[in-house]
Design a protein around this motif. Structure first.
Motif, PDB file in Angstrom:
ATOM      1  N   GLY A   1       0.791  -1.218   0.000  1.00 46.18           N
ATOM      2  CA  GLY A   1       0.000   0.000   0.000  1.00 46.18           C
ATOM      3  C   GLY A   1       0.822   1.267   0.000  1.00 46.18           C
ATOM      4  O   GLY A   1       0.276   2.372   0.000  1.00 46.18           O
ATOM      5  N   ASP A   2       2.165   1.140  -0.018  1.00 43.43           N
ATOM      6  CA  ASP A   2       3.047   2.315   0.000  1.00 43.43           C
ATOM      7  C   ASP A   2       3.121   2.995  -1.359  1.00 43.43           C
ATOM      8  O   ASP A   2       2.752   2.429  -2.395  1.00 43.43           O
ATOM      9  CB  ASP A   2       4.462   1.909   0.421  1.00 43.43           C
ATOM     10  CG  ASP A   2       4.649   1.879   1.929  1.00 43.43           C
ATOM     11  OD1 ASP A   2       3.653   2.088   2.651  1.00 43.43           O
ATOM     12  OD2 ASP A   2       5.778   1.630   2.391  1.00 43.43           O
ATOM     13  N   PHE A   3       3.659   4.214  -1.331  1.00 44.03           N
ATOM     14  CA  PHE A   3       3.980   4.992  -2.525  1.00 44.03           C
ATOM     15  C   PHE A   3       5.500   4.936  -2.698  1.00 44.03           C
ATOM     16  O   PHE A   3       6.246   5.254  -1.768  1.00 44.03           O
ATOM     17  CB  PHE A   3       3.502   6.428  -2.331  1.00 44.03           C
ATOM     18  CG  PHE A   3       3.953   7.409  -3.389  1.00 44.03           C
ATOM     19  CD1 PHE A   3       4.102   7.036  -4.719  1.00 44.03           C
ATOM     20  CD2 PHE A   3       4.201   8.732  -3.051  1.00 44.03           C
ATOM     21  CE1 PHE A   3       4.494   7.946  -5.685  1.00 44.03           C
ATOM     22  CE2 PHE A   3       4.591   9.661  -4.007  1.00 44.03           C
ATOM     23  CZ  PHE A   3       4.740   9.263  -5.322  1.00 44.03           C
ATOM     24  N   VAL A   4       5.973   4.506  -3.865  1.00 39.75           N
ATOM     25  CA  VAL A   4       7.407   4.398  -4.135  1.00 39.75           C
ATOM     26  C   VAL A   4       7.698   4.935  -5.530  1.00 39.75           C
ATOM     27  O   VAL A   4       6.811   5.026  -6.377  1.00 39.75           O
ATOM     28  CB  VAL A   4       7.899   2.936  -4.023  1.00 39.75           C
ATOM     29  CG1 VAL A   4       7.702   2.403  -2.609  1.00 39.75           C
ATOM     30  CG2 VAL A   4       7.179   2.039  -5.027  1.00 39.75           C
ATOM     31  N   ILE A   5       8.967   5.273  -5.775  1.00 42.14           N
ATOM     32  CA  ILE A   5       9.338   5.872  -7.066  1.00 42.14           C
ATOM     33  C   ILE A   5      10.614   5.239  -7.612  1.00 42.14           C
ATOM     34  O   ILE A   5      11.622   5.135  -6.910  1.00 42.14           O
ATOM     35  CB  ILE A   5       9.548   7.387  -6.934  1.00 42.14           C
ATOM     36  CG1 ILE A   5       8.300   8.062  -6.356  1.00 42.14           C
ATOM     37  CG2 ILE A   5       9.894   7.993  -8.295  1.00 42.14           C
ATOM     38  CD1 ILE A   5       8.479   9.541  -6.083  1.00 42.14           C
ATOM     39  N   ASP A   6      10.553   4.853  -8.885  1.00 45.55           N
ATOM     40  CA  ASP A   6      11.725   4.421  -9.642  1.00 45.55           C
ATOM     41  C   ASP A   6      12.091   5.586 -10.558  1.00 45.55           C
ATOM     42  O   ASP A   6      11.380   5.867 -11.522  1.00 45.55           O
ATOM     43  CB  ASP A   6      11.385   3.167 -10.453  1.00 45.55           C
ATOM     44  CG  ASP A   6      12.552   2.665 -11.290  1.00 45.55           C
ATOM     45  OD1 ASP A   6      13.624   3.295 -11.263  1.00 45.55           O
ATOM     46  OD2 ASP A   6      12.379   1.649 -11.979  1.00 45.55           O
ATOM     47  N   CYS A   7      13.183   6.258 -10.247  1.00 44.25           N
ATOM     48  CA  CYS A   7      13.546   7.476 -10.987  1.00 44.25           C
ATOM     49  C   CYS A   7      14.254   7.199 -12.305  1.00 44.25           C
ATOM     50  O   CYS A   7      14.488   8.130 -13.084  1.00 44.25           O
ATOM     51  CB  CYS A   7      14.435   8.358 -10.110  1.00 44.25           C
ATOM     52  SG  CYS A   7      13.557   9.121  -8.750  1.00 44.25           S
ATOM     53  N   THR A   8      14.620   5.954 -12.551  1.00 46.57           N
ATOM     54  CA  THR A   8      15.321   5.589 -13.777  1.00 46.57           C
ATOM     55  C   THR A   8      14.748   4.259 -14.274  1.00 46.57           C
ATOM     56  O   THR A   8      15.323   3.201 -14.047  1.00 46.57           O
ATOM     57  CB  THR A   8      16.836   5.458 -13.516  1.00 46.57           C
ATOM     58  OG1 THR A   8      17.037   4.713 -12.301  1.00 46.57           O
ATOM     59  CG2 THR A   8      17.482   6.831 -13.343  1.00 46.57           C
ATOM     60  N   MET A   9      13.623   4.327 -14.954  1.00 41.75           N
ATOM     61  CA  MET A   9      12.843   3.145 -15.317  1.00 41.75           C
ATOM     62  C   MET A   9      13.634   2.107 -16.106  1.00 41.75           C
ATOM     63  O   MET A   9      13.583   0.914 -15.803  1.00 41.75           O
ATOM     64  CB  MET A   9      11.632   3.603 -16.135  1.00 41.75           C
ATOM     65  CG  MET A   9      10.594   2.543 -16.373  1.00 41.75           C
ATOM     66  SD  MET A   9       9.325   3.092 -17.570  1.00 41.75           S
ATOM     67  CE  MET A   9       8.989   4.779 -17.104  1.00 41.75           C
ATOM     68  N   GLY A  10      14.328   2.538 -17.167  1.00 41.76           N
ATOM     69  CA  GLY A  10      15.123   1.614 -17.967  1.00 41.76           C
ATOM     70  C   GLY A  10      14.291   0.470 -18.516  1.00 41.76           C
ATOM     71  O   GLY A  10      13.229   0.666 -19.104  1.00 41.76           O
ATOM     72  N   ASN A  11      14.768  -0.764 -18.303  1.00 46.50           N
ATOM     73  CA  ASN A  11      14.073  -1.946 -18.812  1.00 46.50           C
ATOM     74  C   ASN A  11      12.939  -2.410 -17.914  1.00 46.50           C
ATOM     75  O   ASN A  11      12.266  -3.398 -18.225  1.00 46.50           O
ATOM     76  CB  ASN A  11      15.067  -3.087 -19.024  1.00 46.50           C
ATOM     77  CG  ASN A  11      15.986  -2.844 -20.210  1.00 46.50           C
ATOM     78  OD1 ASN A  11      15.537  -2.513 -21.297  1.00 46.50           O
ATOM     79  ND2 ASN A  11      17.292  -2.983 -19.991  1.00 46.50           N
TER      80      ASN A  11
ATOM     81  N   ALA B   1      10.114   4.931  -0.477  1.00 51.39           N
ATOM     82  CA  ALA B   1      11.359   4.545  -1.142  1.00 51.39           C
ATOM     83  C   ALA B   1      11.469   5.258  -2.481  1.00 51.39           C
ATOM     84  O   ALA B   1      10.497   5.364  -3.222  1.00 51.39           O
ATOM     85  CB  ALA B   1      11.410   3.035  -1.349  1.00 51.39           C
ATOM     86  N   ILE B   2      12.665   5.748  -2.772  1.00 52.19           N
ATOM     87  CA  ILE B   2      12.972   6.377  -4.055  1.00 52.19           C
ATOM     88  C   ILE B   2      14.293   5.786  -4.523  1.00 52.19           C
ATOM     89  O   ILE B   2      15.291   5.844  -3.805  1.00 52.19           O
ATOM     90  CB  ILE B   2      13.107   7.908  -3.932  1.00 52.19           C
ATOM     91  CG1 ILE B   2      11.818   8.524  -3.369  1.00 52.19           C
ATOM     92  CG2 ILE B   2      13.438   8.527  -5.283  1.00 52.19           C
ATOM     93  CD1 ILE B   2      11.924  10.025  -3.105  1.00 52.19           C
ATOM     94  N   ILE B   3      14.311   5.207  -5.721  1.00 49.03           N
ATOM     95  CA  ILE B   3      15.536   4.566  -6.183  1.00 49.03           C
ATOM     96  C   ILE B   3      16.029   5.175  -7.497  1.00 49.03           C
ATOM     97  O   ILE B   3      15.247   5.600  -8.345  1.00 49.03           O
ATOM     98  CB  ILE B   3      15.360   3.044  -6.338  1.00 49.03           C
ATOM     99  CG1 ILE B   3      14.345   2.704  -7.433  1.00 49.03           C
ATOM    100  CG2 ILE B   3      14.914   2.415  -5.020  1.00 49.03           C
ATOM    101  CD1 ILE B   3      14.286   1.219  -7.747  1.00 49.03           C
ATOM    102  N   PHE B   4      17.350   5.214  -7.629  1.00 48.39           N
ATOM    103  CA  PHE B   4      18.022   5.699  -8.832  1.00 48.39           C
ATOM    104  C   PHE B   4      19.025   4.639  -9.281  1.00 48.39           C
ATOM    105  O   PHE B   4      19.790   4.126  -8.455  1.00 48.39           O
ATOM    106  CB  PHE B   4      18.813   6.983  -8.558  1.00 48.39           C
ATOM    107  CG  PHE B   4      18.018   8.183  -8.151  1.00 48.39           C
ATOM    108  CD1 PHE B   4      17.723   9.188  -9.064  1.00 48.39           C
ATOM    109  CD2 PHE B   4      17.593   8.339  -6.832  1.00 48.39           C
ATOM    110  CE1 PHE B   4      17.020  10.316  -8.676  1.00 48.39           C
ATOM    111  CE2 PHE B   4      16.881   9.468  -6.434  1.00 48.39           C
ATOM    112  CZ  PHE B   4      16.588  10.456  -7.358  1.00 48.39           C
TER     113      PHE B   4
END
Length: 233
Positions: free
Chosen positions: A45-55, A130-133
Motif C-alpha cells: 500500500g506504500d507509494f514508491v518511485i523508480d527514478c530511472t525506469m530503464g528496462n 522509497a525512491i531509487i536511482f
C-alpha cells in the motif's frame, strides 16, 4: 537411454541450483542487493518511485513489494524515464508478469526526467517510502543517452526533501564513463556532508573489481524527536 535422461535431469537441477545461488549472492548482483535492502522499508500500500525506469526490472520489483501488481489498495508506483523505449520495455515486462493494465493498479509509467520529481510527488499528495536511482544509460540501448550530473543532483536533492521519515533512497552509480565518474564523485561529497542528526548514509563499493563495477549509496531519513511538553506550572 535411461542414463542419458538421468544425466540431463541432473544437469538441469544443478543449473537451477546455481541460478538460485547467484540470485542469493547479493554482493555479486548489485541490483539484488539494493532491492533486498530497500524491501525492508516498503509495506504493502506504500507509494514508491523508480527514478530511472530503464528496462523495468526495478519497477516490477517495486510493484510486487507494494502489492500494486495485484491491486493492493493505496499502492502507488511511479516510474520515470525520458526514453520511449523504456516505457515500451517496462510495459512489456509488466505484461509478461500478469500486469495488463498498470495504470489501473497504481503503476504510472511517466515519460519525463527525474529532475521534475517534486512535481509528481506533490501531485500524488503523499510522501514516498522509497525512491531509487540506477544512474547511467539504459542497458542494451543507446549509450549516448544517459543521466547527467546536473539533473541527478537536482533529483537527489528533491528526493531528500520529500522522502518520508524512516524512508529510504538508493542510488547506484557507475564510474566506467566520465559522466558516471563525475556523478559518483559529486554524490559522494554531497552525501558525506548531510547532517548526521537528520540522515543516515551508507556506501557500498566493489573495491577489488574493475572500475566499471557499480557503487551504491543508501540514505534513510531519521524521525524527528518530539519535543517534551512543558511542565505544568
Amino acid at each position: 537411454s535411461e542414463i542419458t535422461g538421468k544425466r540431463i535431469k541432473y544437469l538441469k537441477r544443478r543449473k537451477n541450483e546455481t541460478m538460485e545461488e547467484e540470485k542469493n549472492n547479493l554482493i555479486v548482483k548489485t541490483t539484488a542487493l539494493v532491492m533486498d535492502i530497500v524491501s525492508s522499508y516498503i509495506n504493502e500500500g506504500d507509494f514508491v518511485i523508480d527514478c530511472t525506469m530503464g528496462n523495468g526490472n526495478d519497477t516490477l520489483s517495486l510493484a510486487k513489494l507494494t502489492g500494486a501488481d495485484h491491486g493492493t489498495e493505496g499502492a502507488l508506483v511511479y516510474a520515470l524515464d525520458v526514453q520511449d523505449k523504456a516505457i515500451e520495455k517496462t510495459e512489456a515486462l509488466l505484461k509478461e508478469n500478469g500486469i495488463e493494465d498498470p495504470e489501473r493498479k497504481g503503476i504510472r509509467l511517466i515519460k519525463d526526467s527525474h529532475v521534475n520529481l517534486t512535481k509528481y510527488i506533490e501531485a500524488a499528495g503523499r510522501q514516498p517510502s522509497a525512491i531509487i536511482f540506477n544512474l547511467g544509460f539504459m542497458p542494451g540501448q543507446d549509450k549516448s543517452i544517459l543521466t547527467s550530473v546536473d539533473t541527478t543532483m537536482q533529483a537527489v536533492g528533491a528526493a531528500l526533501d520529500n522522502i518520508m521519515e524512516d524512508g529510504i533512497i538508493s542510488v547506484v552509480t557507475y564510474c566506467g564513463h566520465p559522466e558516471g565518474r563525475e556523478e559518483h564523485d559529486q554524490l559522494l561529497e554531497y552525501f558525506a556532508a548531510l547532517p548526521s542528526k537528520r540522515y543516515h548514509v551508507a556506501f557500498f563499493d566493489m573495491i577489488n573489481q574493475k572500475k566499471t563495477a557499480p557503487s551504491v549509496f543508501f540514505v534513510t531519513r531519521k524521525k524527528r524527536k518530539k519535543k517534551a511538553a512543558p511542565a505544568a506550572q
